[in-house]
Write an enzyme that holds these catalytic residues in place. Structure first.
Site, PDB file in Angstrom:
ATOM      1  CD  GLU A 112     -17.266 -39.483 -16.960  1.00  0.00           C
ATOM      2  OE1 GLU A 112     -17.209 -38.543 -17.759  1.00  0.00           O
ATOM      3  OE2 GLU A 112     -18.320 -40.033 -16.598  1.00  0.00           O
TER       4      GLU A 112
ATOM      5  N   GLY B 190      -6.530 -35.690 -12.009  1.00  0.00           N
ATOM      6  CA  GLY B 190      -6.249 -34.360 -11.445  1.00  0.00           C
ATOM      7  C   GLY B 190      -6.987 -34.061 -10.149  1.00  0.00           C
TER       8      GLY B 190
ATOM      9  N   GLY C  19     -19.895 -19.421   5.478  1.00  0.00           N
ATOM     10  CA  GLY C  19     -18.491 -19.750   5.766  1.00  0.00           C
ATOM     11  C   GLY C  19     -17.561 -18.733   5.130  1.00  0.00           C
TER      12      GLY C  19
ATOM     13  CD  GLU D 278     -16.506 -17.645   9.704  1.00  0.00           C
ATOM     14  OE1 GLU D 278     -16.386 -18.132   8.561  1.00  0.00           O
ATOM     15  OE2 GLU D 278     -16.308 -18.313  10.746  1.00  0.00           O
TER      16      GLU D 278
ATOM     17  CG  HIS E 223      13.210   0.137  -7.882  1.00  0.00           C
ATOM     18  ND1 HIS E 223      12.323   0.399  -6.870  1.00  0.00           N
ATOM     19  CD2 HIS E 223      13.172   1.213  -8.712  1.00  0.00           C
ATOM     20  CE1 HIS E 223      11.785   1.579  -7.065  1.00  0.00           C
ATOM     21  NE2 HIS E 223      12.265   2.101  -8.176  1.00  0.00           N
TER      22      HIS E 223
HETATM   23  P1  FAD Z   1      -8.016 -34.708  -4.259  1.00  0.00           P
HETATM   24  O1  FAD Z   1      -7.551 -33.648  -5.163  1.00  0.00           O
HETATM   25  O2  FAD Z   1      -9.314 -34.537  -3.566  1.00  0.00           O
HETATM   26  O3  FAD Z   1      -8.026 -36.032  -5.133  1.00  0.00           O
HETATM   27  C1  FAD Z   1      -8.464 -37.241  -4.629  1.00  0.00           C
HETATM   28  C2  FAD Z   1      -8.978 -38.071  -5.783  1.00  0.00           C
HETATM   29  O4  FAD Z   1      -9.213 -39.385  -5.297  1.00  0.00           O
HETATM   30  C3  FAD Z   1     -10.299 -37.596  -6.363  1.00  0.00           C
HETATM   31  O5  FAD Z   1     -10.178 -37.376  -7.744  1.00  0.00           O
HETATM   32  C4  FAD Z   1     -11.283 -38.723  -6.070  1.00  0.00           C
HETATM   33  O6  FAD Z   1     -12.194 -38.935  -7.146  1.00  0.00           O
HETATM   34  C5  FAD Z   1     -10.357 -39.909  -5.944  1.00  0.00           C
HETATM   35  N1  FAD Z   1     -10.876 -40.969  -5.077  1.00  0.00           N
HETATM   36  C6  FAD Z   1     -11.390 -40.852  -3.832  1.00  0.00           C
HETATM   37  N2  FAD Z   1     -11.700 -42.061  -3.337  1.00  0.00           N
HETATM   38  C7  FAD Z   1     -11.384 -42.955  -4.299  1.00  0.00           C
HETATM   39  C8  FAD Z   1     -11.457 -44.367  -4.388  1.00  0.00           C
HETATM   40  N3  FAD Z   1     -11.912 -45.117  -3.373  1.00  0.00           N
HETATM   41  N4  FAD Z   1     -11.042 -44.960  -5.528  1.00  0.00           N
HETATM   42  C9  FAD Z   1     -10.560 -44.237  -6.569  1.00  0.00           C
HETATM   43  N5  FAD Z   1     -10.455 -42.895  -6.534  1.00  0.00           N
HETATM   44  C10 FAD Z   1     -10.858 -42.276  -5.409  1.00  0.00           C
HETATM   45  N6  FAD Z   1      -5.664 -25.822  -2.857  1.00  0.00           N
HETATM   46  C11 FAD Z   1      -4.621 -25.022  -3.156  1.00  0.00           C
HETATM   47  O7  FAD Z   1      -3.501 -25.309  -2.736  1.00  0.00           O
HETATM   48  N7  FAD Z   1      -4.778 -23.913  -3.934  1.00  0.00           N
HETATM   49  C12 FAD Z   1      -5.981 -23.549  -4.400  1.00  0.00           C
HETATM   50  O8  FAD Z   1      -6.082 -22.541  -5.105  1.00  0.00           O
HETATM   51  C13 FAD Z   1      -7.094 -24.331  -4.081  1.00  0.00           C
HETATM   52  N8  FAD Z   1      -8.319 -24.007  -4.532  1.00  0.00           N
HETATM   53  C14 FAD Z   1      -9.380 -24.803  -4.229  1.00  0.00           C
HETATM   54  C15 FAD Z   1     -10.637 -24.412  -4.674  1.00  0.00           C
HETATM   55  C16 FAD Z   1     -11.737 -25.183  -4.383  1.00  0.00           C
HETATM   56  C17 FAD Z   1     -13.084 -24.751  -4.895  1.00  0.00           C
HETATM   57  C18 FAD Z   1     -11.583 -26.397  -3.665  1.00  0.00           C
HETATM   58  C19 FAD Z   1     -12.759 -27.281  -3.381  1.00  0.00           C
HETATM   59  C20 FAD Z   1     -10.338 -26.789  -3.205  1.00  0.00           C
HETATM   60  C21 FAD Z   1      -9.231 -25.982  -3.471  1.00  0.00           C
HETATM   61  N9  FAD Z   1      -7.957 -26.312  -3.012  1.00  0.00           N
HETATM   62  C22 FAD Z   1      -6.895 -25.499  -3.300  1.00  0.00           C
HETATM   63  C23 FAD Z   1      -7.708 -27.524  -2.224  1.00  0.00           C
HETATM   64  C24 FAD Z   1      -7.127 -28.631  -3.123  1.00  0.00           C
HETATM   65  O9  FAD Z   1      -8.027 -28.884  -4.175  1.00  0.00           O
HETATM   66  C25 FAD Z   1      -6.870 -29.887  -2.315  1.00  0.00           C
HETATM   67  O10 FAD Z   1      -6.067 -29.595  -1.197  1.00  0.00           O
HETATM   68  C26 FAD Z   1      -6.166 -30.929  -3.168  1.00  0.00           C
HETATM   69  O11 FAD Z   1      -6.920 -31.253  -4.304  1.00  0.00           O
HETATM   70  C27 FAD Z   1      -5.910 -32.192  -2.356  1.00  0.00           C
HETATM   71  O12 FAD Z   1      -5.276 -33.130  -3.149  1.00  0.00           O
HETATM   72  P2  FAD Z   1      -5.424 -34.696  -2.882  1.00  0.00           P
HETATM   73  O13 FAD Z   1      -4.590 -35.352  -3.907  1.00  0.00           O
HETATM   74  O14 FAD Z   1      -5.162 -34.991  -1.455  1.00  0.00           O
HETATM   75  O15 FAD Z   1      -6.959 -35.034  -3.106  1.00  0.00           O
HETATM   76  P1  NAI Z   2     -12.376 -23.124   5.501  1.00  0.00           P
HETATM   77  O1  NAI Z   2     -12.051 -24.004   6.627  1.00  0.00           O
HETATM   78  O2  NAI Z   2     -11.330 -22.301   4.867  1.00  0.00           O
HETATM   79  O3  NAI Z   2     -13.519 -22.087   5.952  1.00  0.00           O
HETATM   80  C1  NAI Z   2     -14.734 -22.511   6.459  1.00  0.00           C
HETATM   81  C2  NAI Z   2     -15.340 -21.370   7.242  1.00  0.00           C
HETATM   82  O4  NAI Z   2     -16.662 -21.703   7.568  1.00  0.00           O
HETATM   83  C3  NAI Z   2     -14.617 -21.072   8.530  1.00  0.00           C
HETATM   84  O5  NAI Z   2     -14.352 -19.698   8.596  1.00  0.00           O
HETATM   85  C4  NAI Z   2     -15.588 -21.527   9.598  1.00  0.00           C
HETATM   86  O6  NAI Z   2     -15.503 -20.787  10.788  1.00  0.00           O
HETATM   87  C5  NAI Z   2     -16.906 -21.293   8.906  1.00  0.00           C
HETATM   88  N1  NAI Z   2     -18.021 -22.106   9.391  1.00  0.00           N
HETATM   89  C6  NAI Z   2     -18.008 -23.394   9.787  1.00  0.00           C
HETATM   90  N2  NAI Z   2     -19.252 -23.790  10.131  1.00  0.00           N
HETATM   91  C7  NAI Z   2     -20.067 -22.715   9.924  1.00  0.00           C
HETATM   92  C8  NAI Z   2     -21.457 -22.500  10.065  1.00  0.00           C
HETATM   93  N3  NAI Z   2     -22.278 -23.468  10.479  1.00  0.00           N
HETATM   94  N4  NAI Z   2     -21.958 -21.283   9.758  1.00  0.00           N
HETATM   95  C9  NAI Z   2     -21.136 -20.278   9.329  1.00  0.00           C
HETATM   96  N5  NAI Z   2     -19.808 -20.447   9.179  1.00  0.00           N
HETATM   97  C10 NAI Z   2     -19.287 -21.644   9.449  1.00  0.00           C
HETATM   98  O7  NAI Z   2     -13.127 -24.067   4.451  1.00  0.00           O
HETATM   99  P2  NAI Z   2     -13.522 -23.848   2.948  1.00  0.00           P
HETATM  100  O8  NAI Z   2     -13.531 -22.400   2.603  1.00  0.00           O
HETATM  101  O9  NAI Z   2     -14.763 -24.644   2.749  1.00  0.00           O
HETATM  102  O10 NAI Z   2     -12.330 -24.520   2.175  1.00  0.00           O
HETATM  103  C11 NAI Z   2     -12.037 -25.921   2.395  1.00  0.00           C
HETATM  104  C12 NAI Z   2     -10.590 -26.202   2.190  1.00  0.00           C
HETATM  105  O11 NAI Z   2     -10.220 -26.029   0.840  1.00  0.00           O
HETATM  106  C13 NAI Z   2      -9.729 -25.290   3.027  1.00  0.00           C
HETATM  107  O12 NAI Z   2      -9.116 -26.092   4.020  1.00  0.00           O
HETATM  108  C14 NAI Z   2      -8.699 -24.740   2.110  1.00  0.00           C
HETATM  109  O13 NAI Z   2      -7.423 -25.064   2.565  1.00  0.00           O
HETATM  110  C15 NAI Z   2      -8.951 -25.421   0.769  1.00  0.00           C
HETATM  111  N6  NAI Z   2      -8.961 -24.375  -0.242  1.00  0.00           N
HETATM  112  C16 NAI Z   2      -7.809 -23.709  -0.503  1.00  0.00           C
HETATM  113  C17 NAI Z   2      -7.780 -22.667  -1.398  1.00  0.00           C
HETATM  114  C18 NAI Z   2      -6.515 -21.942  -1.620  1.00  0.00           C
HETATM  115  O14 NAI Z   2      -5.468 -22.443  -1.231  1.00  0.00           O
HETATM  116  N7  NAI Z   2      -6.535 -20.788  -2.257  1.00  0.00           N
HETATM  117  C19 NAI Z   2      -8.970 -22.248  -2.119  1.00  0.00           C
HETATM  118  C20 NAI Z   2     -10.138 -22.985  -1.742  1.00  0.00           C
HETATM  119  C21 NAI Z   2     -10.102 -24.021  -0.857  1.00  0.00           C
END
Ligand code: FAD
Ligand code: NAI
Length: 466
Positions: free
Chosen positions: A38, A41, A181, A204, A445
């Site tokens: 809806e 982003g 995880g 983990e 600094h």
């Molecule tokens: P997405 O952001 O996943 O966007 C894809 C969009 O496509 C979605 O809105 C979905 O609804 C839409 N979509 C999917 N299929 C269809 C379809 N068939 N038709 C129409 N729309 C569709 N990354 C960072 O770099 N820094 C962070 O601090 C960070 N924190 C995170 C915290 C959490 C809790 C999570 C879950 C992820 C975090 N990430 C972070 C990862 C980051 O959110 C993703 O890497 C990023 O959003 C990927 O961007 P994207 O455009 O590839 O896809």
């Molecule tokens: P992750 O890949 O960072 O960590 C998943 C962890 O779960 C790993 O350490 C793995 O060894 C462990 N794991 C896997 N299977 C398991 C099991 N059965 N039992 C116990 N441990 C298990 O994935 P996460 O934290 O879910 O994040 C997903 C993605 O979102 C990441 O790839 C990350 O890049 C992105 N993300 C980025 C952020 C940022 O840039 N600050 C913040 C949050 C998410």
């Protein structure tokens, strides 16, 4: 009637897709973006980067006040109380403001938002909410979703076993939160709930946290999170969960096999990784398949195997990071417009927004040593004047350089503002800097960034302050 409805149709309005759409429109291409949520982003703005950072920031301030940390600086606070509803309210406001901002940018740049799920009906046609749209170029930017853990069923509504989206929305502080995880999501959201009063246990599978990061970082992270009160069960797997009376009972086993144990939890966060979104896209009609990891394969210019179809972001190989998706969004739009869009995938910073922050860019020390001889310089934050003054002694900066050319190959750091500091090294690496270049760059600094200069001086064997 024009042959095509659009020059560019982007599927998905996350950081990859919305940036691609805006850039394409800026370059004069008639652009639409299909998004089924809806709000625009994607994961990042709605349920990822932004809401998690809103809670990280607020919970950090709460902990500073409640733990007496502020009092030590002469800032006395009496009767510090958690108002979780208000904390959650400001999270929602942050999301609303930023997602609304993308809608404004779409209007400003004349990007048409096709509201609904897109599904391929041919190599240049897509159906969205009953409308068939033909586009000369289609960019798949559908992102990723939570990887499920068999036997541990997520039900965000019940608020017992949740994924990251559910963990952002808990309406009370769980007595005991078990995080499955020890990756980025587990440590960030585990930190949020620990700061506001939950006992947090991280289970983990591997024998260290944060896979993929530098070995020293992984070791130090365990030490720091334990010091903050998190319990870590490393080398442990969860084999099942039952929910009864609003509590979960988890079955745990050593990853290498052995006796099982149970663990009670008021809430469980499943954060074992994310997987690409391709369900329902009908890739077959587009002539595309996915690889073994469910990703869409691309070449260096983001072209898929089907001419005219491109893919970027979490749905393609590479780190699942918003800034990587954004940069790919700009590059793909430029390639479509006939320019040369490039992303240097060797220099993508990654940041864990805990306290202190953890950041890295380029090769880990282990990867660098596998490739050849290296020199490594390390400088502790305890010797950095700003960190000392701010009572932030934890962490260090490590700079890894090629032993022969001195070119910087990577940098890893744990420091309160490491997420901001890492940009300097990323830029230096983009410019092909040597550690000497950084060491002889004047740094203001007192700043935390001086630790990067000193670590670079340590590569050359001559830091000043240790
Ligand atoms: P997405 O952001 O996943 O966007 C894809 C969009 O496509 C979605 O809105 C979905 O609804 C839409 N979509 C999917 N299929 C269809 C379809 N068939 N038709 C129409 N729309 C569709 N990354 C960072 O770099 N820094 C962070 O601090 C960070 N924190 C995170 C915290 C959490 C809790 C999570 C879950 C992820 C975090 N990430 C972070 C990862 C980051 O959110 C993703 O890497 C990023 O959003 C990927 O961007 P994207 O455009 O590839 O896809
Ligand atoms: P992750 O890949 O960072 O960590 C998943 C962890 O779960 C790993 O350490 C793995 O060894 C462990 N794991 C896997 N299977 C398991 C099991 N059965 N039992 C116990 N441990 C298990 O994935 P996460 O934290 O879910 O994040 C997903 C993605 O979102 C990441 O790839 C990350 O890049 C992105 N993300 C980025 C952020 C940022 O840039 N600050 C913040 C949050 C998410």
């Amino acid at each position: 009637m024009a042959e095509y409805d659009f020059d560019v149709l982007v599927i998905g309005a996350g950081p990859g897709g919305y940036v691609a759409a805006i850039r394409a429109a800026q370059l004069g291409l008639k652009t639409a973006c299909a998004e089924s949520r809806e709000t625009l982003g994607g994961t990042c703005l709605n349920v990822g980067c932004i809401p998690s950072k809103a809670l990280l920031h607020a919970s950090e301030l709460f902990e500073e006040a409640a733990s007496g940390k502020l009092a030590k600086l002469g800032v006395k606070t009496a009767g510090v109380e958690l108002d979780l509803e208000a904390m959650q309210g400001q999270r929602k406001d942050a999301v609303k403001g930023l997602t609304g901002g993308i809608e404004f940018l779409f209007k400003k740049n004349k990007v048409e938002w096709l509201k609904g799920r897109a599904s391929f009906t041919g190599k240049d046609t897509v159906e969205v909410a009953g409308r068939t749209v033909r586009a000369k170029n289609i960019v798949i930017a559908t992102g990723s979703s939570v990887t499920p853990l068999p036997g541990v069923e997520v039900d965000n509504d019940k608020q017992v076993i949740v994924d990251s989206t559910g963990a952002l929305e808990l309406n009370k502080v769980p007595g005991h939160l078990v995080v499955i995880g020890g990756g980025v999501i587990g440590l960030e959201l585990g930190s949020v709930w620990r700061r506001v009063g939950a006992k947090v246990t991280v289970v983990e599978y591997l024998d260290q946290l944060l896979p993929g990061m530098d070995g020293d970082i992984r070791k130090e992270a365990s030490r720091l999170f334990k010091k903050q009160g998190m319990e870590l069960k490393l080398g442990t797997k969860v084999t099942g969960a039952t929910v009864n009376g609003g509590k979960a009972t988890l079955t745990l086993e050593p990853a290498k096999g052995g006796a099982a144990e149970t663990l009670e939890a008021d809430a469980v966060l499943v954060s074992i990784g994310r997987r690409p979104n391709t369900d329902g896209l009908n890739l077959e009609a587009a002539g595309l398949t996915t690889n073994q990891r469910g990703q869409i394969e691309i070449d260096h210019s983001f072209k898929t195997a089907t001419p005219g179809i491109w893919a970027i972001g979490d749905v393609v190989p590479g780190p699942m990071l918003a800034h990587k998706a954004e940069d790919e969004g700009i590059a793909v739009a430029e390639n479509i417009a006939g320019l040369t869009g490039i992303v240097n995938h060797d220099v993508i910073p990654s940041v864990v927004y805990t306290w202190p922050e953890i950041a890295g860019v380029g090769l880990t020390e282990e990867q660098a040593r596998e490739r050849g001889e290296v020199k490594v310089g390390k400088f502790p934050m305890a010797a950095n004047s700003r960190a000392k003054t701010n009572h932030e002694p934890d962490g260090w900066v490590k700079v890894i350089a090629d032993a022969k050319t001195d070119r910087v190959l990577g940098a890893w750091m744990i420091a309160v503002p490491a997420g901001t500091m890492i940009a300097q090294v990323a830029q230096a690496m983009e410019f092909g800097a040597t550690s000497e270049d950084i060491a002889y760059t004047c740094h203001a600094h007192p700043t935390h960034s001086e630790a990067i200069k000193e670590a670079s001086m340590a590569v050359l064997g001559k830091p000043i302050h240790v």
